[in-house]
Write an enzyme that holds these catalytic residues in place. Structure first.
Site, PDB file in Angstrom:
ATOM      1  N   TYR A 157       0.830  -1.197   0.000  1.00 26.19           N
ATOM      2  CA  TYR A 157       0.000   0.000   0.000  1.00 26.19           C
ATOM      3  C   TYR A 157       0.872   1.258   0.000  1.00 26.19           C
ATOM      4  O   TYR A 157       0.648   2.183  -0.799  1.00 26.19           O
ATOM      5  CB  TYR A 157      -0.924   0.013   1.211  1.00 26.19           C
ATOM      6  CG  TYR A 157      -1.725   1.282   1.324  1.00 26.19           C
ATOM      7  CD1 TYR A 157      -2.800   1.522   0.481  1.00 26.19           C
ATOM      8  CD2 TYR A 157      -1.390   2.262   2.267  1.00 26.19           C
ATOM      9  CE1 TYR A 157      -3.523   2.703   0.562  1.00 26.19           C
ATOM     10  CE2 TYR A 157      -2.111   3.441   2.357  1.00 26.19           C
ATOM     11  CZ  TYR A 157      -3.184   3.662   1.504  1.00 26.19           C
ATOM     12  OH  TYR A 157      -3.885   4.827   1.587  1.00 26.19           O
ATOM     13  N   LYS A 184       1.217   4.255  -2.897  1.00 26.92           N
ATOM     14  CA  LYS A 184       0.968   5.660  -2.618  1.00 26.92           C
ATOM     15  C   LYS A 184       2.177   6.533  -2.939  1.00 26.92           C
ATOM     16  O   LYS A 184       2.027   7.728  -3.212  1.00 26.92           O
ATOM     17  CB  LYS A 184       0.518   5.845  -1.171  1.00 26.92           C
ATOM     18  CG  LYS A 184      -0.880   5.283  -0.930  1.00 26.92           C
ATOM     19  CD  LYS A 184      -1.878   5.877  -1.917  1.00 26.92           C
ATOM     20  CE  LYS A 184      -3.234   5.244  -1.882  1.00 26.92           C
ATOM     21  NZ  LYS A 184      -4.182   5.856  -2.832  1.00 26.92           N
TER      22      LYS A 184
END
Length: 406
Positions: free
Chosen positions: A299, A303
């Protein structure tokens, strides 16, 4: 560099830019180094409201002076709303001090010199006080209607809850009609009905999975006949826990949703925005993309991609009329934590995060909501070793991860 300077200098009149430079000089060099460290105590003096402090008292009163200049530097740079009326009041205090000082502490000077000094100082500092007082509108973030700035239609992905739903509400309040995209059709229809009834806008629903090529095609087909003015790339998902315990297909879908879908949507819609000569792109990245996050590894990596893509496009689009923003929130009150498999922990309200984003749109390449999040995204990575940050982040993430996934 020259383009960067022009961009930031254009936000203020020339006299305010000089005040910004003066505050920066005083806050970063003169007060902390010369005033506090170098200047001899015996010959030190500070003036407040026309009263002269000397010696140790001068050293002590230099500290609030430093806070004033530091606040001025930050306030002028970001054109913060709290600068009005406080900057005007401080300048009035300076003007008063300069007018009083020649008579109170320069009695040995000829009267004509005292009067001249007081007159010149009063005109200069009084004039700056007057200009600052009249500049209230510059500090109010009066961004105007988004519809007037950009156009009639916006696409919001991940609009069924959290930040995406709040983006939809904020844009609708500004009169922008919406294409709402997410997987949960019933949620989207309820939101569309709410916004149509409360804001009088048109809202269309596209229920699809953007982690699949068919979902991206369905969304692009649905907007092909619309004059899209804004694209909010908000859809995203996380996956909490050790990397080796995750399902490979779920990880692949995360990369497609968080990274591939925004790229394909931008590639399709950005040429039209450029041709229009105005528009906006918003990427919902994360402060998680500012550092490695063990137990949330993929994740945070996705990002990084979103953060950098948004900021790079901001640079590319300067002068095109198309604004671009990388929104980088921290923990937010939404369904993200549950869907990612994390233990629920406090976060900022999604409405506040969206307000920060829309205030920054057109002014900055990135927006981070919250002082702690800003420090996390900036101070840590610039000061501490990356190895230390990764290990410290692991301890924090472990507290948010179910035991079976640690």
């Amino acid at each position: 560099m020259s383009e960067w300077i022009r961009h930031h200098w254009s936000r203020r009149p020339w006299w305010m830019n000089w005040m910004l430079l003066f505050c920066a000089f005083m806050a970063l060099w003169y007060v902390p180094f010369f005033d506090l460290l170098i200047k001899d105590v015996a010959r030190d003096e500070e003036v407040w409201f026309g009263y002269r402090f000397e010696g140790v008292w001068a050293k002590l009163t230099a500290v609030p002076h430093w806070f004033v200049y530091a606040a001025g530097m930050v306030g002028f740079w970001g054109m913060r709303p709290w600068m009005h009326p406080w900057a005007s009041l401080y300048l009035a205090q300076v003007a008063f001090s300069f007018v009083v000082f020649p008579f109170a502490y320069r009695g040995e000077d000829p009267l004509q010199l005292q009067l001249g000094s007081a007159l010149v100082s009063g005109v200069v500092w009084g004039g700056l006080t007057w200009l600052m007082w009249r500049s209230r509108a510059r500090f109010q973030n009066a961004r105007g209607s988004l519809r007037e700035r950009y156009g009639d239609w916006a696409v919001v992905t991940g609009a069924s809850s959290g930040i995406g739903a709040e983006f939809a509400r904020a844009l609708a309040r500004d009169g922008i009609s919406l294409v709402l995209c997410a997987r949960r059709e019933q949620r989207l229809r309820e939101l569309a009905a709410e916004l149509q009834a409360e804001c009088g806008i048109e809202a269309r629903v596209v229920a699809c999975d953007l982690s699949r090529d068919s979902g991206v095609r369905a969304l692009l087909s649905a907007v092909s006949g619309l004059d899209i003015a804004m694209l909010v790339n908000n859809a995203g998902v996380g996956c909490q826990g050790r990397f080796d315990l995750q399902d490979a297909e779920r990880l692949r879908a995360m990369v497609r949703l968080n990274c591939e879908a925004p790229v394909v949507l931008c590639a399709a819609l950005l040429p039209k925005l450029r041709a229009r000569g105005r528009g906006a792109l918003i990427f919902t990245g994360s402060v998680s993309g500012a550092q490695p996050l063990p137990l949330h590894a993929l994740y945070s990596a996705t990002k990084v991609f979103d953060n950098f893509l948004g900021e790079a496009l901001w640079g590319e689009l300067q002068g095109s009329g198309v604004d671009c923003l990388s929104l980088q929130p921290g923990a937010t009150e939404s369904e993200f934590q549950q869907t990612a498999g994390a233990l629920v922990h406090p976060g900022e309200s999604a409405r506040k995060v969206v307000a920060v984003a829309l205030d920054a749109l057109g002014h900055r390449p990135a927006a981070i909501s919250g002082v702690f999040n800003w420090l996390r995204a900036n101070a840590g990575m610039r000061i501490l070793p990356r190895s230390l940050l990764a290990l410290a982040a692991k301890k924090v993430m472990a507290r948010q991860t179910p035991p079976a996934l640690r």
